[in-house]
Design a protein around this motif. Structure first.
Motif, mmCIF file in Angstrom:
data_model
loop_
_atom_site.group_PDB
_atom_site.id
_atom_site.type_symbol
_atom_site.label_atom_id
_atom_site.label_comp_id
_atom_site.label_asym_id
_atom_site.label_seq_id
_atom_site.Cartn_x
_atom_site.Cartn_y
_atom_site.Cartn_z
ATOM 1 N N ASN A 1 -2.610 51.703 -16.156
ATOM 2 C CA ASN A 1 -2.370 51.866 -17.603
ATOM 3 C C ASN A 1 -1.824 50.610 -18.243
ATOM 4 O OD1 ASN A 1 -3.287 54.395 -18.126
ATOM 5 N ND2 ASN A 1 -1.359 55.401 -17.578
ATOM 6 N N SER B 1 19.229 47.458 -0.886
ATOM 7 C CA SER B 1 20.089 48.492 -0.321
ATOM 8 C C SER B 1 19.455 48.999 0.967
ATOM 9 C CB SER B 1 20.249 49.634 -1.311
ATOM 10 O OG SER B 1 18.995 50.185 -1.589
ATOM 11 N N ASP C 1 1.719 56.747 1.402
ATOM 12 C CA ASP C 1 1.302 58.097 1.063
ATOM 13 C C ASP C 1 0.111 58.048 0.131
ATOM 14 O OD1 ASP C 1 3.945 58.706 -1.376
ATOM 15 O OD2 ASP C 1 2.629 57.036 -1.020
ATOM 16 N N PHE D 1 -1.253 61.436 0.642
ATOM 17 C CA PHE D 1 -0.182 62.240 1.243
ATOM 18 C C PHE D 1 0.599 62.901 0.102
ATOM 19 C CE2 PHE D 1 4.007 61.607 3.897
ATOM 20 C CZ PHE D 1 4.059 62.954 4.202
ATOM 21 N N THR D 2 1.743 62.356 -0.290
ATOM 22 C CA THR D 2 2.556 63.004 -1.324
ATOM 23 C C THR D 2 1.957 62.839 -2.722
ATOM 24 O OG1 THR D 2 3.862 61.011 -1.701
ATOM 25 C CG2 THR D 2 4.661 62.544 -0.004
ATOM 26 N N LEU E 1 12.514 52.322 -5.195
ATOM 27 C CA LEU E 1 12.994 50.979 -4.829
ATOM 28 C C LEU E 1 14.306 51.046 -4.060
ATOM 29 C CD1 LEU E 1 12.812 47.882 -4.989
ATOM 30 C CD2 LEU E 1 14.091 48.022 -7.114
ATOM 31 N N SER E 2 15.191 51.949 -4.511
ATOM 32 C CA SER E 2 16.509 51.994 -3.871
ATOM 33 C C SER E 2 16.411 52.501 -2.434
ATOM 34 C CB SER E 2 17.446 52.881 -4.669
ATOM 35 O OG SER E 2 16.910 54.175 -4.740
ATOM 36 N N ARG E 3 15.258 53.080 -2.069
ATOM 37 C CA ARG E 3 15.104 53.579 -0.703
ATOM 38 C C ARG E 3 14.292 52.617 0.147
ATOM 39 N NH1 ARG E 3 12.177 58.670 -0.979
ATOM 40 N NH2 ARG E 3 12.735 58.948 1.194
ATOM 41 N N ILE E 4 13.775 51.568 -0.469
ATOM 42 C CA ILE E 4 12.953 50.645 0.295
ATOM 43 C C ILE E 4 13.844 49.797 1.190
ATOM 44 C CG2 ILE E 4 11.386 48.667 0.116
ATOM 45 C CD1 ILE E 4 10.300 49.894 -2.411
ATOM 46 N N VAL F 1 -4.966 56.792 2.896
ATOM 47 C CA VAL F 1 -4.432 58.135 3.145
ATOM 48 C C VAL F 1 -3.849 58.695 1.853
ATOM 49 C CG1 VAL F 1 -2.769 59.497 4.476
ATOM 50 C CG2 VAL F 1 -3.836 57.495 5.516
ATOM 51 N N THR G 1 3.636 47.969 -5.570
ATOM 52 C CA THR G 1 5.051 47.872 -5.170
ATOM 53 C C THR G 1 6.004 47.993 -6.357
ATOM 54 O OG1 THR G 1 4.234 46.261 -3.580
ATOM 55 C CG2 THR G 1 6.610 46.541 -3.705
ATOM 56 N N LEU G 2 5.675 47.326 -7.457
ATOM 57 C CA LEU G 2 6.600 47.305 -8.604
ATOM 58 C C LEU G 2 6.592 48.608 -9.378
ATOM 59 C CD1 LEU G 2 5.828 43.693 -9.811
ATOM 60 C CD2 LEU G 2 7.807 44.481 -8.531
ATOM 61 N N TYR G 3 5.681 49.496 -9.048
ATOM 62 C CA TYR G 3 5.585 50.769 -9.760
ATOM 63 C C TYR G 3 6.085 51.942 -8.926
ATOM 64 C CZ TYR G 3 2.986 48.341 -13.340
ATOM 65 O OH TYR G 3 2.643 47.486 -14.353
ATOM 66 N N ARG G 4 6.565 51.656 -7.736
ATOM 67 C CA ARG G 4 7.093 52.743 -6.896
ATOM 68 C C ARG G 4 8.352 53.304 -7.533
ATOM 69 N NH1 ARG G 4 4.894 52.938 -1.534
ATOM 70 N NH2 ARG G 4 6.438 54.545 -1.227
ATOM 71 N N TYR H 1 14.982 41.430 -8.544
ATOM 72 C CA TYR H 1 14.284 42.466 -7.781
ATOM 73 C C TYR H 1 14.789 42.520 -6.341
ATOM 74 C CZ TYR H 1 10.419 44.942 -5.573
ATOM 75 O OH TYR H 1 9.671 45.839 -4.858
ATOM 76 N N PRO I 1 7.854 48.747 -14.222
ATOM 77 C CA PRO I 1 9.036 49.635 -14.173
ATOM 78 C C PRO I 1 9.925 49.451 -12.949
ATOM 79 C CG PRO I 1 7.090 50.824 -13.495
ATOM 80 C CD PRO I 1 6.636 49.428 -13.781
ATOM 81 N N ALA I 2 9.795 48.330 -12.239
ATOM 82 C CA ALA I 2 10.458 48.176 -10.933
ATOM 83 C C ALA I 2 11.975 48.419 -10.980
ATOM 84 C CB ALA I 2 10.164 46.802 -10.358
ATOM 85 N N GLY J 1 18.064 51.519 3.518
ATOM 86 C CA GLY J 1 17.551 52.888 3.499
ATOM 87 C C GLY J 1 16.210 52.947 4.169
ATOM 88 N N ASP J 2 15.642 54.143 4.227
ATOM 89 C CA ASP J 2 14.365 54.318 4.903
ATOM 90 C C ASP J 2 13.219 54.111 3.930
ATOM 91 O OD1 ASP J 2 15.535 54.794 7.248
ATOM 92 O OD2 ASP J 2 15.288 56.973 7.218
ATOM 93 N N HIS J 3 12.164 53.541 4.440
ATOM 94 C CA HIS J 3 10.949 53.350 3.642
ATOM 95 C C HIS J 3 9.878 54.262 4.227
ATOM 96 C CE1 HIS J 3 7.780 51.778 1.384
ATOM 97 N NE2 HIS J 3 7.347 50.877 2.243
ATOM 98 N N LYS K 1 18.236 50.573 -13.762
ATOM 99 C CA LYS K 1 19.285 49.644 -13.313
ATOM 100 C C LYS K 1 19.931 48.997 -14.535
ATOM 101 C CE LYS K 1 18.223 49.676 -8.808
ATOM 102 N NZ LYS K 1 19.133 50.135 -7.766
ATOM 103 N N ARG L 1 2.551 60.038 -4.476
ATOM 104 C CA ARG L 1 3.407 59.107 -5.237
ATOM 105 C C ARG L 1 2.773 57.719 -5.362
ATOM 106 N NH1 ARG L 1 8.397 61.371 -6.353
ATOM 107 N NH2 ARG L 1 8.632 63.362 -5.332
ATOM 108 N N THR L 2 2.055 57.306 -4.356
ATOM 109 C CA THR L 2 1.361 56.021 -4.450
ATOM 110 C C THR L 2 0.320 56.060 -5.569
ATOM 111 O OG1 THR L 2 1.683 55.513 -2.125
ATOM 112 C CG2 THR L 2 -0.144 54.406 -3.209
#
Lengths: 188, 326
Positions: A125, B318, B326, A112-113, A81-84, A110, A75-78, B312, B50-51, B320-322, B55, A115-116
């Motif tokens: 790392n 904000s 993936d 997919f993209t 964040l601003s879209r979560i 799965v 989660t902290l490496y996604r 955090y 890097p969360a 938005g869609d999650h 910012k 990014r995970t």
């Protein structure tokens, strides 16, 4: 969460197909590494962690050795964040062994993209320096946005971008199947 | 972290964190649950994730602080955010600029979070009304200090395994304490019972009404110690006392100071807590502050994790869609 509603379109894997796929992937891992010395599995929360535990049991049955299994929370490496949605629940990473100089196999449900997996590689790392990192997934549905590919794939499932793959596992969902879901048609 | 409330169903939807008074028990538990995960990061060889990369967080401190400011600064850095520290002395505020003008100028530089401390109650609330950025209250007058109360709750949960049902005695200068107010809200919302203890001059009238029935007042220290799971000592705040409300520090110690002898009547597993800085030999003797019951330094450690969690959550809130996994 997306507002679009999804409905089941087809069942792509049943419990037996999932079991066979995991057994095959376990054999491939043992064969590739010529055994399991210095091999460890790291499952990506949530379903990847369950699959990693199951793979470890399969590998133990094949090679008669117990291999270390860890759980990774990315989660902290996604990078989104601003879209979560307003519920970014963070869980702990639980890797109780030193990953340095091990051959790690990342496990997810799965692919997919990609990014995970990018996030998982960054997280790894920060925890140490494994000798190699490979990727095992139950389903590869395509549509990569990054140059990432899986080393072990349970099943390749070509999908449409508008579709969704839903892996349901007994431990979490009280069902055992892989479903493809389609967006519900919008009624005028 | 096991929690009494269902944290998985809780959502953080607030732009700001201004106090505990308006948080639900589920929101408080969500912060504590999130903080438990962040605590592990400080134990790693690379204490950074890097969360919050990209910012910008501003520590806007109109009142001096070392502990809270440093804690917020480290929390931001461990989340890979950029942080700027602004103290009132040495800034344009000392040239007569208004608080809101300062905020407007900072926002024009596209900052994301403002961490505000001010000697006057309500200033962070005023800023939050005018700012698009998230505002975190780092202490406003004698009103609230939400992150301190959250770290206190976190520490109690860590040491006792629960908050519900705990007997917590808050002892000392209640009248001038923002820590006490935030703790009263937070503790009673999570089902703890609070006893406030101090001389009548340092306990405001009707203060027990703050805690929805879970608060009582006593002026007898022995009563506050007996049966308490937690003794939370507060500092005599010389700087906030407009009148001499206690005859002398020596007299205060005589009646309300926690000494080793007085601890003899406490529960064998009592926790000694203090938000710091400690007036050694006044509210707390050194051998108690440094003794086996003291969790004062654990509070400081946990403060970092709690502030990481708060930064955090307000940054990720904000709408938005999650995307699906993936």
């Amino acid at each position: 969460m997306s507002a679009a509603a999804f409905h089941d379109k087809a069942r792509l894997m049943d419990p037996e197909a999932i079991r066979r796929a995991l057994t095959r992937v376990a054999h491939e891992i043992v064969e590739h590494h010529k055994g399991t010395i210095d091999v460890a599995l790291v499952g990506i929360r949530t379903r990847g962690a369950i699959l990693a535990q199951r793979l470890a049991k399969e590998i133990e049955a094949i090679d008669q050795r117990t291999i270390p299994v860890g759980i990774l929370d990315i989660t902290l490496y996604r990078d989104d964040l601003s879209r979560i949605a307003p519920n970014p629940v963070v869980h702990s990473t639980a890797i109780e062994f030193d990953i340095t100089d091990l051959h790690l196999v990342l496990v997810d449900d799965v692919l997919f993209t990609g990014r995970t997996i990018r996030a998982a590689l960054n997280a790894i790392n920060d925890l140490g320096r494994p000798k190699t990192i490979q990727l095992a997934v139950l389903v590869d549905r395509g549509h990569r946005e990054l140059p990432i590919r899986a080393d072990y794939v349970g099943k390749n499932i070509p999908t449409n971008l508008s579709e969704r793959i839903d892996v349901r596992l007994n431990e979490l969902d009280e069902k055992e199947e892989v479903m493809i879901e389609a967006a519900a048609a919008v009624r005028p | 972290m096991a929690t009494e409330h269902a944290e998985q169903t809780a959502q953080w939807t607030k732009k700001d964190l201004l106090g505990l008074r308006h948080l639900t028990p589920e929101e408080i538990t969500l912060v504590l649950h999130t903080a438990a995960s962040f605590r592990d990061i400080s134990l790693r060889p690379i204490k950074k994730v890097p969360a919050l990369r990209g910012k910008t967080i501003v520590n806007l401190f109109f009142e001096p602080s070392t502990r809270t400011r440093t804690s917020f600064e480290l929390a931001a850095k461990r989340l890979s955010a950029d942080i700027v520290n602004i103290a009132a002395a040495g800034s344009s505020l000392s040239k007569g600029e208004t608080v809101l003008d300062t905020v407007r100028n900072l926002e024009a530089m596209k900052v994301d979070v403002l961490v505000v401390r001010h000697a006057a109650a309500g200033v962070p609330h005023l800023i939050a009304q005018h700012a698009a950025s998230s505002v975190i209250n780092a202490g406003d007058g004698a009103h609230e200090h939400p992150t301190q109360a959250l770290l206190d709750l976190f520490t109690m949960h860590e040491k006792k395994g629960r908050v519900t049902g705990l007997q917590v005695s808050i002892i000392g200068d209640i009248a001038h304490s923002r820590v006490a107010r935030s703790n009263i809200w937070g503790l009673t919302k999570l089902g703890a019972r609070v006893t406030l203890c101090g001389p009548p001059t340092l306990i405001p009238p009707h203060v027990e009404q703050l805690g929805q029935g879970g608060v009582r007042v006593t002026h007898q220290l022995e009563e506050a110690i007996r049966g308490a799971d937690v003794l939370m000592l507060l500092r005599i705040q010389h700087e906030r006392q407009e009148a001499q409300l206690v005859p002398s520090l020596r007299e205060f110690r005589l009646h309300y100071g926690i000494t080793r002898e007085r601890l003899a009547s406490a529960k064998p597993d009592v926790l000694i807590m203090h938000p710091g800085p400690v007036n050694r030999g006044v509210e707390l003797d050194s051998d108690v502050a440094d003794g086996p019951y003291s969790v004062i330094l654990d509070q400081v450690t946990n403060g970092l994790a709690v502030r990481m969690a708060v930064l955090y959550l307000v940054s990720g809130a904000s709408r938005g869609d999650h995307e699906a996994a993936d």
